[in-house]
Design an enzyme around this catalytic site. Structure first.
Site: not given
Length: 485
Positions: A333, A439, A442-444
């Site tokens: 992030s 991403s 799930n990640y940002l």
DNA sequence: GGGAATACTTAGAAAGTTACCG
DNA sequence: CGGTAACTTTCTAAGTATTCCC
């Protein structure tokens, strides 16, 4: 599966034949003894024909099927949780088939058995109505556990693990959890400097276990490696994460390509995706790694005094709720936010800004090693795009020649079209082997993207499709243009 | 402390649908 | 309007992390 590469693999064929023989009658068993002599083409042709027939259906028939699917979705695809009608993610039971593991999976080809009502545990509140089992059958159990989120579970026969039916990402319960995940990562932001100083100190510790913990944490932080739980040998493909790295997975170079203290990583991670990276590290890390590797065989653990549970206990002491995976979320992030700041150019138009967004997203995907197989049609589609660009260039030249009298809007329009195509080509080329979806999903922290859209007047629809907007509804609601991760 | 069981998130491939171009 | 490429959805495997039990 005849056309699939799986069926050429020895393990796959061996496992399949072994399980198939278990299903045979005595007569079949004595007759069918050699897989290479079995001819499945008739079955294969049948299914190919079915698939062709489906494609060749009339518009009206296709429409009918679509409506039927919609009715099924409405009937089975929703549940009531806390008085809200919520979409269920995977409401269809997994059909029987041949197990398709990723990579060199020792169990590929095994028969995944049919799930029956007697295998199913239903979880719901006491006073609720739940689907009845088919006539003449019963559920394994109906329980009322409100400490968990799943609606249905069963035990699968390949690994003996439990499978669940849960809610869609758009649901309240998943959305709140997602939000919480990013809030934990934002708390890490506040103390990450302290944690980094701490593990640097620990590189000098007298205790081996502490040095190992500190070097592993450095890798997890710097390279966004996964934690690396232990796995049962022979049950799954041989893959590793940080704590389970073996000596064979790294090479040390005191000097390489003009850089000092280079570590070369080469291992298979989750889904047997290769992680290959050459990174210069600090001298202390390098010396520690040399120490950890002393007198070890290639297949010995690099961090023999460490596992994920030890590491996570330590992290928990550094910050409430901190675990190894939080570093991946945090670094992903924060990288997006930095890259967006760096790459977005005020002057540029919307397509160019979106290219910048994709590039920022790509930087994260590279950090997290999210790869995909290059699309089979990649070369061809690249060529097609190039010829489109060439044609557009010609068109522009013609337009300019013919209309040099005045600054014509038509010329401007063609220029814009050309530019859009060129941007598209760049974006696609850079994306050949990179998967952006994982991403993004799930990640940002979605609030970073929402804020960026609001700041530059870019419609959120350009960044998130309908499903993604549903999943990130909480963020679209919440974030204004000043949001800082 | 260690292994097994459990619950949940993350992952890429494949199937399905839509958009776009000639 | 048909073919194909792009995009979306579905599928389920493969991870992480916690809890439970000894």
């Amino acid at each position: 599966m005849l056309d699939h590469e799986y069926t050429t693999k020895d393990i796959f064929r061996k496992n399949f034949f072994k399980d198939w023989r278990k299903e045979m009658t005595a007569e079949e068993k004595s007759k069918i003894t050699d897989l290479t002599k079995c001819d499945f083409t008739e079955m294969s042709e049948y299914f190919k024909a079915q698939s062709e027939a489906r494609k060749a259906m009339t518009k009206e028939d296709k429409q009918k099927i679509k409506e039927e699917n919609e009715r099924t979705l409405q009937q089975y695809g929703f549940c009531i949780m806390d008085n809200h009608r919520e979409r269920i993610a995977n409401f269809r039971i997994e059909p029987p088939g041949l197990f398709r593991g990723r990579g060199d999976h020792p169990k590929m080809g095994m028969l995944k058995r049919r799930i029956r009502p007697e295998d199913i545990i239903v979880n719901c509140s006491k006073d609720s109505k739940h689907p009845e089992p088919p006539p003449g059958t019963r559920w394994k159990e109906v329980r009322h556990d409100n400490k968990v989120t799943w609606l249905v579970s069963w035990t699968e026969n390949i690994q003996g693990s439990i499978k669940y039916i849960m809610l869609n990402p758009s649901s309240r319960i998943k959305g709140e959890k997602d939000w919480q995940k990013y809030e934990t990562a934002r708390r890490l932001k506040k103390c990450v400097d302290h944690i980094r100083n701490q593990y640097r100190e620990d590189w000098k510790s007298k205790e081996m276990r502490i040095r190992q913990r500190a070097v592993a944490l450095y890798f997890i932080d710097k390279l966004a490696l996964r934690a690396g739980n232990e796995k049962e040998e022979g049950e799954t493909a041989d893959t590793v994460g940080c704590c389970s790295l073996r000596v064979e997975h790294i090479s040390l170079y005191p000097e390489k390509d003009g850089q000092e203290y280079v570590v070369e990583f080469d291992f298979l991670g989750k889904d047997s995706i290769r992680y290959y990276n050459k990174v210069p590290v600090e001298k202390r890390v390098f010396k520690n790694l040399q120490l950890f590797m002393e007198n070890k065989e290639l297949d010995d653990d690099l961090f023999d005094r460490l596992n994920t549970s030890i590491l996570n206990k330590h992290l928990q002491e550094l910050m409430d709720g901190l675990t190894a995976k939080v570093f991946r979320t945090y670094n992903a992030s924060i990288t997006l936010q930095q890259q967006l700041k760096e790459l977005t150019n005020v002057e540029e138009n919307i397509p160019a800004k979106i290219l910048s967004y994709n590039r920022a997203n790509r930087a994260v995907a590279i950090l997290c090693n999210h790869q995909r197989a290059p699309p089979k049609t990649f070369e061809k589609s690249m060529q097609n795009l190039q010829s489109k660009i060439d044609a557009k260039r010609d068109q522009l030249a013609d337009a300019k020649r013919e209309l040099k009298i005045s600054l014509d809007l038509a010329v401007q329009r063609v220029e814009e079209q050309l530019m859009k195509l060129e941007v598209q080509a760049t974006d696609r080329e850079e994306n050949k082997q990179i998967a952006l979806g994982t991403s993004k999903l799930n990640y940002l922290d979605p609030r970073i993207s929402v804020a960026w859209c609001k700041k530059w007047g870019i419609p959120v629809e350009k960044i998130y499709n309908k499903t993604q907007r549903e999943k990130f509804a909480w963020a679209i609601d919440m974030a204004d243009q000043d949001f800082e991760f």
